[in-house]
Structures are given as structure tokens and as C-alpha cells.
Design a protein around this motif. Sequence first.
Motif, PDB file in Angstrom:
ATOM      1  N   GLU A 569     -78.555 -60.669  11.049  1.00 28.93           N
ATOM      2  CA  GLU A 569     -77.227 -60.505  10.457  1.00 28.93           C
ATOM      3  C   GLU A 569     -77.195 -60.627   9.219  1.00 28.93           C
ATOM      4  OE1 GLU A 569     -74.541 -58.676  11.902  1.00 28.93           O
ATOM      5  OE2 GLU A 569     -75.061 -58.777  14.004  1.00 28.93           O
ATOM      6  N   GLY A 570     -78.350 -61.870   9.129  1.00 28.43           N
ATOM      7  CA  GLY A 570     -78.139 -61.979   7.550  1.00 28.43           C
ATOM      8  C   GLY A 570     -79.288 -61.712   7.169  1.00 28.43           C
ATOM      9  N   GLY A 571     -79.695 -60.347   7.323  1.00 25.78           N
ATOM     10  CA  GLY A 571     -81.011 -59.539   6.349  1.00 25.78           C
ATOM     11  C   GLY A 571     -82.243 -60.156   6.806  1.00 25.78           C
ATOM     12  N   GLY A 572     -82.617 -61.448   7.504  1.00 22.98           N
ATOM     13  CA  GLY A 572     -83.811 -61.918   7.546  1.00 22.98           C
ATOM     14  C   GLY A 572     -84.594 -61.167   8.392  1.00 22.98           C
ATOM     15  N   TYR A 573     -86.022 -61.150   8.048  1.00 19.78           N
ATOM     16  CA  TYR A 573     -86.422 -60.305   9.194  1.00 19.78           C
ATOM     17  C   TYR A 573     -86.756 -61.016  10.674  1.00 19.78           C
ATOM     18  CZ  TYR A 573     -88.597 -57.198   5.305  1.00 19.78           C
ATOM     19  OH  TYR A 573     -88.966 -56.322   4.587  1.00 19.78           O
ATOM     20  N   GLU A 574     -86.265 -59.712  11.474  1.00 22.25           N
ATOM     21  CA  GLU A 574     -86.847 -60.966  13.165  1.00 22.25           C
ATOM     22  C   GLU A 574     -88.182 -60.238  13.493  1.00 22.25           C
ATOM     23  OE1 GLU A 574     -85.238 -62.924  15.289  1.00 22.25           O
ATOM     24  OE2 GLU A 574     -83.584 -63.252  13.277  1.00 22.25           O
ATOM     25  N   ASN A 575     -88.371 -58.950  12.882  1.00 23.43           N
ATOM     26  CA  ASN A 575     -90.106 -58.112  12.897  1.00 23.43           C
ATOM     27  C   ASN A 575     -90.286 -57.400  11.493  1.00 23.43           C
ATOM     28  OD1 ASN A 575     -92.439 -57.117  13.379  1.00 23.43           O
ATOM     29  ND2 ASN A 575     -91.422 -55.930  14.814  1.00 23.43           N
ATOM     30  N   ASP A 576     -91.173 -57.072  10.859  1.00 19.87           N
ATOM     31  CA  ASP A 576     -91.886 -56.059  10.574  1.00 19.87           C
ATOM     32  C   ASP A 576     -92.563 -56.223  11.157  1.00 19.87           C
ATOM     33  OD1 ASP A 576     -92.324 -55.326   7.860  1.00 19.87           O
ATOM     34  OD2 ASP A 576     -94.156 -56.085   8.028  1.00 19.87           O
ATOM     35  N   CYS A 577     -92.696 -54.028  10.831  1.00 19.83           N
ATOM     36  CA  CYS A 577     -92.998 -53.533  11.792  1.00 19.83           C
ATOM     37  C   CYS A 577     -93.438 -52.365  11.343  1.00 19.83           C
ATOM     38  CB  CYS A 577     -92.760 -52.952  12.822  1.00 19.83           C
ATOM     39  SG  CYS A 577     -90.781 -52.433  13.064  1.00 19.83           S
ATOM     40  N   SER A 578     -94.316 -51.226  12.074  1.00 22.57           N
ATOM     41  CA  SER A 578     -94.346 -49.173  11.256  1.00 22.57           C
ATOM     42  C   SER A 578     -94.173 -48.600  12.763  1.00 22.57           C
ATOM     43  CB  SER A 578     -95.661 -49.039  11.111  1.00 22.57           C
ATOM     44  OG  SER A 578     -96.692 -50.091   9.841  1.00 22.57           O
ATOM     45  N   ILE A 579     -93.144 -47.793  12.452  1.00 22.83           N
ATOM     46  CA  ILE A 579     -93.554 -47.143  14.025  1.00 22.83           C
ATOM     47  C   ILE A 579     -93.568 -45.392  13.543  1.00 22.83           C
ATOM     48  CG2 ILE A 579     -91.244 -45.741  14.869  1.00 22.83           C
ATOM     49  CD1 ILE A 579     -89.036 -48.439  14.408  1.00 22.83           C
ATOM     50  N   ALA A 580     -94.247 -44.974  13.492  1.00 17.73           N
ATOM     51  CA  ALA A 580     -94.854 -43.681  14.287  1.00 17.73           C
ATOM     52  C   ALA A 580     -94.475 -42.411  14.940  1.00 17.73           C
ATOM     53  CB  ALA A 580     -96.230 -43.208  14.423  1.00 17.73           C
ATOM     54  N   ARG A 581     -93.100 -41.973  14.554  1.00 19.43           N
ATOM     55  CA  ARG A 581     -92.331 -40.416  15.303  1.00 19.43           C
ATOM     56  C   ARG A 581     -93.354 -39.409  15.948  1.00 19.43           C
ATOM     57  NH1 ARG A 581     -86.692 -38.131  13.590  1.00 19.43           N
ATOM     58  NH2 ARG A 581     -86.290 -37.848  15.914  1.00 19.43           N
ATOM     59  N   LEU A 582     -93.585 -39.788  17.241  1.00 20.83           N
ATOM     60  CA  LEU A 582     -94.768 -38.449  17.768  1.00 20.83           C
ATOM     61  C   LEU A 582     -94.300 -37.719  18.284  1.00 20.83           C
ATOM     62  CD1 LEU A 582     -96.224 -41.438  20.950  1.00 20.83           C
ATOM     63  CD2 LEU A 582     -97.569 -40.526  18.463  1.00 20.83           C
ATOM     64  N   SER A 583     -92.917 -37.612  18.800  1.00 22.64           N
ATOM     65  CA  SER A 583     -92.124 -36.391  19.021  1.00 22.64           C
ATOM     66  C   SER A 583     -90.210 -36.537  18.626  1.00 22.64           C
ATOM     67  CB  SER A 583     -92.511 -35.973  20.715  1.00 22.64           C
ATOM     68  OG  SER A 583     -90.868 -36.629  20.680  1.00 22.64           O
ATOM     69  N   LYS A 584     -89.603 -35.720  19.140  1.00 28.28           N
ATOM     70  CA  LYS A 584     -88.512 -35.833  18.503  1.00 28.28           C
ATOM     71  C   LYS A 584     -87.534 -36.712  19.631  1.00 28.28           C
ATOM     72  CE  LYS A 584     -83.671 -33.582  18.575  1.00 28.28           C
ATOM     73  NZ  LYS A 584     -82.919 -32.175  19.234  1.00 28.28           N
ATOM     74  N   SER A 585     -87.771 -37.442  20.492  1.00 31.40           N
ATOM     75  CA  SER A 585     -88.012 -38.439  21.002  1.00 31.40           C
ATOM     76  C   SER A 585     -88.193 -40.046  21.563  1.00 31.40           C
ATOM     77  CB  SER A 585     -86.993 -38.415  22.114  1.00 31.40           C
ATOM     78  OG  SER A 585     -87.601 -37.000  23.060  1.00 31.40           O
ATOM     79  N   SER A 586     -89.217 -39.609  20.992  1.00 32.60           N
ATOM     80  CA  SER A 586     -90.383 -40.777  21.198  1.00 32.60           C
ATOM     81  C   SER A 586     -91.517 -40.920  19.975  1.00 32.60           C
ATOM     82  CB  SER A 586     -91.815 -40.398  21.750  1.00 32.60           C
ATOM     83  OG  SER A 586     -92.617 -39.380  21.120  1.00 32.60           O
ATOM     84  N   PHE A 587     -91.437 -42.556  20.332  1.00 34.60           N
ATOM     85  CA  PHE A 587     -91.958 -43.610  18.899  1.00 34.60           C
ATOM     86  C   PHE A 587     -93.085 -43.833  19.828  1.00 34.60           C
ATOM     87  CE2 PHE A 587     -87.661 -42.033  18.271  1.00 34.60           C
ATOM     88  CZ  PHE A 587     -87.988 -41.522  17.469  1.00 34.60           C
ATOM     89  N   PHE A 588     -93.940 -44.240  18.167  1.00 39.42           N
ATOM     90  CA  PHE A 588     -95.324 -45.608  18.502  1.00 39.42           C
ATOM     91  C   PHE A 588     -94.728 -47.035  17.333  1.00 39.42           C
ATOM     92  CE2 PHE A 588    -100.021 -46.729  18.202  1.00 39.42           C
ATOM     93  CZ  PHE A 588     -99.426 -47.438  19.705  1.00 39.42           C
ATOM     94  N   MET A 589     -94.745 -47.883  17.855  1.00 37.85           N
ATOM     95  CA  MET A 589     -94.148 -49.238  17.132  1.00 37.85           C
ATOM     96  C   MET A 589     -95.503 -49.982  17.440  1.00 37.85           C
ATOM     97  SD  MET A 589     -91.060 -51.801  17.427  1.00 37.85           S
ATOM     98  CE  MET A 589     -90.597 -53.004  16.658  1.00 37.85           C
ATOM     99  N   ILE A 590     -95.787 -50.433  15.954  1.00 34.63           N
ATOM    100  CA  ILE A 590     -96.702 -51.558  15.915  1.00 34.63           C
ATOM    101  C   ILE A 590     -96.197 -52.745  15.051  1.00 34.63           C
ATOM    102  CG2 ILE A 590     -99.179 -51.422  15.051  1.00 34.63           C
ATOM    103  CD1 ILE A 590     -97.898 -48.379  14.870  1.00 34.63           C
ATOM    104  N   SER A 591     -96.555 -53.468  16.050  1.00 30.86           N
ATOM    105  CA  SER A 591     -95.960 -55.197  15.286  1.00 30.86           C
ATOM    106  C   SER A 591     -97.030 -55.990  15.125  1.00 30.86           C
ATOM    107  CB  SER A 591     -95.078 -55.425  16.309  1.00 30.86           C
ATOM    108  OG  SER A 591     -93.512 -54.922  16.245  1.00 30.86           O
ATOM    109  N   PRO A 592     -96.848 -57.414  14.672  1.00 32.97           N
ATOM    110  CA  PRO A 592     -98.277 -58.560  14.728  1.00 32.97           C
ATOM    111  C   PRO A 592     -98.128 -58.949  16.194  1.00 32.97           C
ATOM    112  CG  PRO A 592     -95.704 -59.003  12.686  1.00 32.97           C
ATOM    113  CD  PRO A 592     -95.854 -57.635  13.411  1.00 32.97           C
ATOM    114  N   THR A 593     -99.157 -59.345  15.858  1.00 30.59           N
ATOM    115  CA  THR A 593     -99.672 -60.291  17.149  1.00 30.59           C
ATOM    116  C   THR A 593     -98.733 -60.659  17.953  1.00 30.59           C
ATOM    117  OG1 THR A 593    -101.903 -60.069  16.432  1.00 30.59           O
ATOM    118  CG2 THR A 593    -101.980 -61.644  18.522  1.00 30.59           C
TER     119      THR A 593
END
Length: 881
Positions: A569-593
Motif C-alpha cells: 500500500e505504501g508503494g514499496g516492493y514486496e517482490n520484483d519480478c518478470s512475467i512472460a505471457r505464455l497464452s491468453k490466460s497463462s503466465f510464467f513468473m520469475i522472482s528472486p530465489t
Amino acid sequence: MFFRLLCDIRWRRASQRWQNRSQSRRSISAVSESSPSVSLPTHAQVVICGGGIIGTSVAYHLSKLGWKDILLLEQGRLAAGSTRFCAGIVSSARHFTLEQKMANYSNQLYRQLEQETGIQTGYIRTGSIFLAQTQDRLISLKRINSRLSVMGIPSEIISPKRVAELYPLISIHDLVGAMHVPEDAVVSSADVALALASAACQNGVQIRDRTSVIHVKVKKGRVTGVETDRGCIECQYFVSCAGQWAYELGLSNEEPVSIPLHACEHFYLLTRPLETPLQSSTPTIVDADGRIYIRNWQGGILSGGFEKNPKPIFTEGKNQLDVQNLHEDWDHFEPLLSSLLRRMPTLEALEIVKLVNCPESFTPDMRCIMGESPTVQGYFVLAGMNSAGTSFAGGAGKYLAEWMVHGYPSENVWDLDLKRFGALQSSRTFLRHRVMEVMPLLYDLKVPRWDFLTGRQLRTSPLYDRLDAQGARWMEKHGFERPKYFVPPDKDLLALEQSKTFYKPDWFDIVESEVKCCKEAVCVIDMSSFTKFEIISPEAEDFELLQYLFSNDLDVPVGHIVHTGMLNEGGGYENDCSIARLSKSSFFMISPTDQQVHCWAWLKKHMPENSSLLLEDVTWKYTALNLIGPRAMDVLSELSYAPMTPDHFPSLFCKEMSVGYANGIRVMSMTHTGEPGFMLYIPIEYALHVYNELMSVGQKYGIRNAGYYALRSLRIEKFFAFWGQDLNTSTTPLECGREFRVKLDKGMDFIGRDALLQQRQNGVYKRFTMFILEDHDTDLDLWPWWGEPIYRNGQYVGMTTSSAYSYTLERHVCLGFVHNFNQETGEQLVVTPDFINRGEYEIDIAGQRFQAKAKLLYPFSSLFTYKRRKDEIEMSDFQGK
């Protein structure tokens, strides 16, 4: 003489009994109610388990913040558990800034507690002296001293002669220096706990001792109540401050909560007063090289330490009677006693009252455990103090209370968050072995980039044996083995492994060759430890939920990758990630270890109960290889028979491809470093085949293995911030130059949007900045690692968050946040780009300041221009000579 003293001790111990002070007994009965006639409440907003200094601190701070419906339960007598045995040393001299802040707050709290409550706490400001027998230890103390100074905590590096002046009984023959922290103190930990309990009771908190918690009731993933040996209590929040019993209590719940800690025996001795009794203000001595601490105790001394061979206890489970019956073990204590006599030779004839054996709980990473369970909402934990409970109790209790009341603490506490651990760290065998390493590490010299030795090879990539045979040296992250670098066959492996220094490390040339290969040819880095989630949103409202949870716009064409954040809510990062859209309804999310537990819990917490959004942790299903370098496209093109040029495979694009014989390889045009290349996410059954094919085909292109040290150097010189190192829950995208990863106008609200709009209007109060050291000699000077103070025009403005040597610039590069403090009031002011650019900067490395050039903007070409100009100046100077 020592053996005569030891025999004398054993004779005396039979006739000596260590009694509790009468004041403590009177105070306990004054603030707690345990008579059978006093009923147990049937409902409370908060139930706290544990009546020691930690539990009473949480109760005290919750009541100060306005929560009154609080019930504290203690299985024995209040403050009569391990708190009663604490040495009572309160010191701010810690390696981590957060721990320094917690201890400093505790010191200030205890100082005024007697006036607030009328209960004597034994608070005496004695100061502490930290001894250094080696130059490396002195460097470590200088680094701590630099951080204490900028926090406003008085401290100084002193000579052995000054040590003798402050404490004449101390032998200084082997010292090279010391650090003096004059505002450190000693207290009676039990009396502090009683004072905190008394103040909490005055604010409406109820306390019941001799009441044991059997387990916590849970319904639909939330705390609903507590069952005790005296009845059941309904509650919304449960706080486990059960110390060494927190692990077992967590597992006893209807839905188990993993709290990884384990108890060890801890020994200290008490003596009669010296012939000339020590003054109450006599400084506390910490001789970490000798593994001992010494404090004044009623004119005599209290001295204990952290031996190399600790004794874990209670591995099989809880036995409260054993706590009261832990035995003296003089044979085990002998090395510490010998060290004490070497440091204070005049003690040989002194009568010893008792050798105290008390249990202390330790955690897998030497940091306490705080926060809400990732599996049960409303279940909070504060435990595992690693023998620093008295120092941390005040500050830790404050932060946890803020967390519960406001939803977040006033400081970033990720390093202490329970969610930094997973269930994999809760094996009894793992914990027993790890705490045997942790306890001596408390006083071991910890140079940068040290690694734990126990609990290793717990999580490994399918390529582990293959990489290990090729010289991989390993580091561990969240239980996962990751390669640091690869030792060439001609290197002395043993010497390299034993090389530990604050200066230029022996792996410098190895990492340089790996970086060079990443820039000129092609390298493979195994990054399988990254957290990987698959998300399926079958309904339109599920996609809307994803848009609400992530700050960037996920409504991109299939095959595109979005860099985004999960903000609070304060605008801070709970997570920094990359998301690839694999299809219209599916996503692949990569986050730190280390986001594996935290990210999962955060997403689940914000998903409605009736949501059809499907979330799966597939970290273990995919091996991740970073194919990095200008020849990466040649290698991959040859293996896939597909063009991999930017025209055919643009940046931030994802496509499932065949690599060699293997199908279904998710190939992404990104490397997490800014260098050209691809990330390959490979089903684990194909991992070895794909790796072998890459290395075979890549031979003609100069391929080699590389590790995370090379990755770190590359990403830092490119001004790339990493979550957990540079970014945290109090860092917003606007403060670190990531506005482009936020879509404020994507047509719908998202968590943190209002805070970012407000910040965009008002300005930011800290700004992520790159610093290039200008007058630093890489070969001779101490290196920056992280946590170094930053000075602007001679005034402190922030700390470095990460640093690395740039083999491109041939200079050290530090990253960190710059603040703008009002020098008179301490108030934070807006930090503008102009404020950054107009300053003259220095980085403080263990007390020595080095000039640094500040940069806010990329492109990297400007850095090359800087390097060329510097080379031209040096060449003209040389020619002039």
C-alpha cells in the motif's frame, strides 16, 4: 594453577546455590495472576505465548499503540524461564544496521523504564570494549564503528593503551586495538521483563502464568483461538514468543507453522567480589578472538562465551523439567575459562560462585525470527534471539507490534522475516547441525562472502555434479546451491578456499576471466534457484485480479515479457519480478530465489477465497540456464535451427523452442545483467542434455561456465538493482528509477498506485544512485562490500546496498540510496536529480573515506566516456613526466 583452580571450583559448587532476588519474586506476583480462583478469559483480541523479556515487550508495545484486549500466557512463572538466566548485556555494536537500531532502541527504553514503572531494572550504563587481537578483527570493528557513528551512537576505535586505562585488570599484551561504545549498558533481564509486564498491565493487558498453550486453533487458514491446559480462548491474533519451544509449538498447531530454531546449552560463571570490588560502571569486555565476554556482577564478574563445540539440546522435543536441571560442565567450559584467565590473570585466586548452564535458541542464519506465518494468517512469531534477547527485545517488540497494528513496521525487517525460511530449514537434523555451526560463528571473524558449511547440498540443480567436477565453488541461497565461480585446473584450490579477506580476494582473476568471456564470447550460468510460478487466469475477473496485484500492465501480446513489481500500500516492493505471457490466460513468473515463500504467501493473502485463479510453484520443475554474451545467439541458433537475431527474437520476448533433442524449452531474450543473451527454462529431465549440447556446440565460440560473482559484477556496473540487496518493501519504483516498470494509467487500480501518485506529486525522499570510486587502489585498499556510509559534501546521506569491482571500468562501483537530511532537525527533504548531481561524494570503508563520482542515469556509454577520459588524462600525465 588452572587445575588447582578447577578442583577448587568443583569443591565449591556443591555448597553454592544461586538464588533469585527477592525483588523479582515480589514483582512476579504483583503483575501476574495464576490462582485457580482467577478465571481464564474466554476471548481476547491477541494471545501472547511467553512471559519472558520478548513476550512482555510485545505486550508492552501493543498496549502503547492502543490495543488493550491482550492476554499474555506463561507456562511457568513470569520472567522465570531463559530470561532469568540472561547475562543482561545491552550492546548496539552489531554487524547489521537493523540490529543496531533494535539494540539502540532497547537501550533507550530500558533507561527510562524504571521511572515509568517504579520497578528497578538494574540498568547501569557501563559502556563496552570490543577487543581485537588481529588486524582483520580490527577492520571488522572499524566497519561497525563507521555505521554506529552515522546512527548517532557514540563509539571510537581505541589503542591497547587506552583499553588498559579504561579497564586496568585486562591484559593487553596481544591486542592491536579495540572499539569503545560508551553508552552500552547492563540490566537485570528478568526485572526488565517484569517492568514491561507491569506497564502493560497498567495499559489493560491481562497476564496469566502457570498456563500452558497446547496448540493454536486454525480455520480456513486463520487463527481462531488457543487451547490451553486451563481451557480454550477465542482470539484473532496469536504471538509465539515461546523461545526455544517455538519450534515444537508451531508444529503442534492444527495447521503446522514452521519456526526454524534450536536450543544449545550456554555457559557463564559468576564470581565473588574482587578484593577491591569492581565498580558498577566497569565496562563490559567482549574478546571475540578469545570467544568470551566479561561484565561486572555485584563487584565480581560474570563471564561466558561461545565455544567452538557447542552442545545442542532438546532435539527430541520439549521437556520443561530439563531446563531447571541442566548440569554444570567444567570440562566443556575449560577452554573459555582458560581464555578468561589469560585475559584477566588476577582472577586465578578468585572464588567462583557458580557455573550457570542455561538454554539459548539459535536460528539457521544467526538472525532472529519475526513476522506473520506464511501459512496461517494472524499467527505471529518473535523468537530465536541467538543469545541477544536482552539487546533486541525492546526494538524487536516495537517492530512486531507496529507490524500487527499498522500492517507494516517502521523499518524494513525482511532480514528477520519468518518468510525468509521455508519448510526445508525445519528438519530437526538440519537445525541441530546448523546451530552447532551458528553458535561459534557469533564470535568468529566474518569476512565478506563467507558461507555456511552445514546443511549444504540440500537443494541442487540437476547439473550440480557436472558443474562441481568442472571446478564450481558453491554458495547457498534459500537452501539452494549456486556456483560462485569456477576454479581453473591450474589454480591452488585449497589456498583459494582458505582465502578470506576484507581486501582484494584471490578469486579476482578468475571472476575477471568469466566477466571477459560474458562480454566477448559466451558463458553459461546455472540460475536454477530463481523462484518460478505458473499462473492461470481462466476467467476475466482473474486477469483483473492480476492487474490489481502487479504494478505494470500485463495485458501484452502472447510471448512478451513484462518487468513489474508487486507493491504494498505504501508503494514499496514486496517482490520484483518478470512475467512472460505464455497464452491468453497463462503466465510464467520469475522472482528472486528468496521470494519463494514470501511471494506465494503474499499472492495467496490477496486472492479472494472464491477466486478461480490457479497458482503453482514450479521452481523445482525447471532448470534455468543463463546463456550470456554476444555469441549466445550463434550457439542457440545452431542448436535450434532458428534465427535468434534481434530482428527475429526481439528483447523481452519468450518462446517455447526445441534445443538439441529437447522440446518445450522456454527461451527468453533477457539475462538479468543488461548483456545480450537468453534465459533458458528447461524441464529438469532435459537439463543435462541441453547443457551438454550448449557446451559442445559452444566450444567453437569460446563458451565456458561462469558463476554468480561474475553476474554480480555485470549487473552492478550496469546499474541493475536486485530485490533483497538493493530493493525492499520500503523502496518504491520512483525512488530507484523504475518508473518504466509501472503503468499508472493502465485503466485500473493496483496496490500501491495511490502512494505512487502522491509520491510523484510530492517528490522522493531517497534516490538510488551509482558511485564510481575514484581514488581507490584495488590492490592495496580495503574493498567496499555493502553497508558503507555515503557522504555528500562531508555530511552523511545514506548507505551502500551492494558493490562490486567493474572489470570494464577498472574501478569499484557501489550502489546505494542518497537521502537529504536537514542538518539541524534531521528531517528528510526531497531528493532531486540536481541535489545528486551537485554534490561531492565519499564512501567510508572502515573509517577511511574515498572520493566517488555519483551517477543517476544510464546509458553505459557515458561510463565508457568517463573511463576513456580518465585513461587519456593518465596518459597525458605520463607523457608529461
